[in-house]
Design a protein around this motif. Structure first.
Motif, mmCIF file in Angstrom:
data_model
loop_
_atom_site.group_PDB
_atom_site.id
_atom_site.type_symbol
_atom_site.label_atom_id
_atom_site.label_comp_id
_atom_site.label_asym_id
_atom_site.label_seq_id
_atom_site.Cartn_x
_atom_site.Cartn_y
_atom_site.Cartn_z
ATOM 1 N N LEU A 83 1.004 -1.470 -0.187
ATOM 2 C CA LEU A 83 -0.378 0.036 0.076
ATOM 3 C C LEU A 83 1.023 1.520 -0.373
ATOM 4 C CD1 LEU A 83 -2.552 -0.633 2.597
ATOM 5 C CD2 LEU A 83 -3.207 -0.431 0.225
ATOM 6 N N GLU A 84 2.046 0.773 0.663
ATOM 7 C CA GLU A 84 2.928 2.781 0.765
ATOM 8 C C GLU A 84 3.734 2.442 -0.123
ATOM 9 O OE1 GLU A 84 5.669 2.371 4.023
ATOM 10 O OE2 GLU A 84 4.293 2.538 5.211
ATOM 11 N N HIS A 125 1.330 6.695 -6.828
ATOM 12 C CA HIS A 125 -0.244 7.441 -6.848
ATOM 13 C C HIS A 125 0.481 8.622 -6.656
ATOM 14 C CE1 HIS A 125 -3.842 9.401 -6.040
ATOM 15 N NE2 HIS A 125 -3.524 7.911 -6.747
ATOM 16 N N ARG A 126 1.535 8.863 -6.008
ATOM 17 C CA ARG A 126 1.717 10.454 -5.955
ATOM 18 C C ARG A 126 1.798 10.891 -6.997
ATOM 19 N NH1 ARG A 126 3.273 11.085 0.716
ATOM 20 N NH2 ARG A 126 0.783 10.674 1.312
ATOM 21 N N GLU A 160 2.133 13.107 -9.457
ATOM 22 C CA GLU A 160 2.461 14.861 -10.341
ATOM 23 C C GLU A 160 2.992 15.044 -12.035
ATOM 24 O OE1 GLU A 160 5.580 14.605 -7.393
ATOM 25 O OE2 GLU A 160 4.682 15.263 -5.950
ATOM 26 N N ALA A 161 3.085 13.739 -12.200
ATOM 27 C CA ALA A 161 3.579 13.988 -13.864
ATOM 28 C C ALA A 161 1.928 14.236 -14.561
ATOM 29 C CB ALA A 161 3.778 12.420 -13.764
#
Length: 467
Positions: free
Chosen positions: A109-110, A116-117, A121-122
């Motif tokens: 999950l981490e 995902h972050r 951003e991209a």
């Protein structure tokens, strides 16, 4: 030695054919009855045995089912115990594996969160680039659109000016053409007018010539026709003289008929009035008939209700009458018994009277009851007392003798004494009433006297004070 029993053969031999047949039939019936009873006993025994067997079978099946359930419960308990032991032994291992699974899922999950972050951003950067490019492209398109618009406007204005000049030239040419056409049309119209005037003059001359000829011919023809008309009129007058007379006669009759016809509307109006009055009468009669029918129907309904009520009342009265009749029968029976008892007592009293009358001496006389002067009563005179006593005595004797029955005629002496006592009581009541009336009068006079005295005593000091 005892006698030997005779055999059946000898018994049957002694019988006749009919007796033998009856005997054999009787024996067959007895055997059938014995067989039937035996079968009934066997059936009853088998039924009871079957019932016992069924009861034992039910008990055995219940025991078998109970034992089978007990065995199944034991097997199930054993299986559950083994499962619990297995779970207890493997609980720690399962906890470790589940903790490892949780840690691994947490790390995944981490990592997924970090990815995902980064992707977000991209994505944001890409969207910013796309928006900038689109904005620049929109600006370029707007500038090209403005340049093209200005160019088109200039071209269109030049084209409009050119078309306007061409239209002005065309208008001048059209004006010149219209002026030439107007001149040519005027010349043509003058020529046509001249030609028309010549033609009209020729036509008028020809018309006058033809009219003169027609007038001459028409005058000749009219004269001929006038002559013929006069001849025809004279002949017509000759031929129609009788018809005219007949026409006058018919005209007079027609006038008379018209007068008669003029009177017909009056008759018609009178007849219409009569018809209207008859219609009104018929309508009123129909209404009266309907009202009478309705009233009769209401009366019928009321009478039916009354009859139903009367039937109910009659049935209720009948029931009550039956109940009262039963009560009256019971009461009459009791009264009859009571009257019988009274009659028996009367007979005993009569027998006693006979005995007493036989034993009574001739010298015995009845002393009548008289009033005694006690001092409080007012003394009556002997004549008044005797007259009143005689009248009352006779009155009471008449009343009492009318009420008395024949079997009690021998109680005359007793009734005489009773009547004297009753008359004395009546005199005493009258005297008591008179005395009570006098007492009331005396009380009233005494009350008035005391009131007058009290008023006089109250008035004296007032007069003395005023003086």
């Amino acid at each position: 030695m005892p006698k030997k029993k005779k055999g059946k053969g000898s018994k049957l031999a002694r019988m006749s054919d009919e007796e033998r047949v009856r005997y054999l039939q009787h024996r067959a019936e007895l055997e059938l009855e014995a067989k039937r009873r035996k079968q009934q006993l066997i059936a009853a025994f088998t039924k009871s045995k079957l019932k016992r067997e069924e009861a034992f079978a039910r008990l055995n099946t219940a025991k078998i089912n109970e034992q089978w359930r007990f065995i199944l419960r034991r097997i199930k308990c054993k299986e559950l115990h083994e499962d619990v032991e297995y779970l207890w032994n493997n609980f720690n291992r399962l906890m470790k594996t589940k903790n490892l699974m949780i840690q691994r899922l947490h790390s995944e999950l981490e990592a997924a969160d970090v990815n995902h972050r980064r992707l977000q951003e991209a994505h944001i950067k890409i969207m910013d680039l796309i928006i900038g490019r689109c904005k620049q492209k929109c600006i370029d398109l707007h500038e090209s659109f403005a340049h093209e618009r200005n160019r088109i406007v200039s071209d269109e204005t030049n084209e409009l000016n050119r078309i306007r000049n061409n239209l002005e030239q065309y208008c001048s040419q059209l004006q010149n053409i219209n002026f030439g056409q107007d001149k040519s049309i005027e010349n043509i119209l003058t020529q046509t007018k001249i030609q028309n005037a010549v033609n009209i003059y020729g036509i008028a001359y020809l018309k006058e010539d033809s009219l003169s000829r027609l007038m001459h011919y028409g005058s000749n023809e009219v004269e001929k026709l006038w002559r013929q008309l006069n001849e025809i009129i004279t002949e017509y007058e000759k031929n129609t003289g009788d018809k005219r007379k007949q026409y006058e006669y018919l005209k007079e009759q027609d006038d008379a008929h018209r007068v008669d016809v003029a009177q017909y509307p009056k008759l018609q109006t009178q007849l219409q009035r009569v018809i209207k009055s008859l219609k009104q009468d018929t309508h009123a009669l129909s209404q009266k008939r309907e009202q009478s029918i309705a009233e009769l129907n209401d009366q019928i309904i009321r009478m039916r209700k009354k009859t139903e009520n009367l039937r109910q009342i009659f049935s209720m009265n009948q029931v009550l009458d039956t109940a009262q009749l039963k009560k009256l029968t019971i009461i009459s029976a009791n009264i009859r018994k009571e009257l019988q008892r009274i009659s028996e007592k009367g007979l005993t009293v009569l027998s006693l009277l006979r005995m007493c009358s036989n034993l009574e001496p001739f010298s015995l006389t009845v002393q009548k009851y008289t009033l005694r002067d006690t001092g409080s009563r007012r003394a009556f005179t002997s004549c008044e007392y005797n007259n009143i006593q005689k009248s009352l005595y006779l009155q009471f004797l008449n009343n009492e003798y009318l009420q008395m029955s024949e079997p009690f005629d021998k109680l005359d002496k007793f009734w005489e004494q009773f009547n004297y006592i009753k008359s004395d009581n009546i005199f005493m009541k009258k005297e008591c009433d008179k005395l009570s009336f006098e007492n009331k009068q005396l009380r009233n006079t005494l009350r008035t006297y005391l009131l007058t005295i009290s008023k006089a005593t109250i008035a004296r000091p007032l007069t003395s004070i005023s003086v």
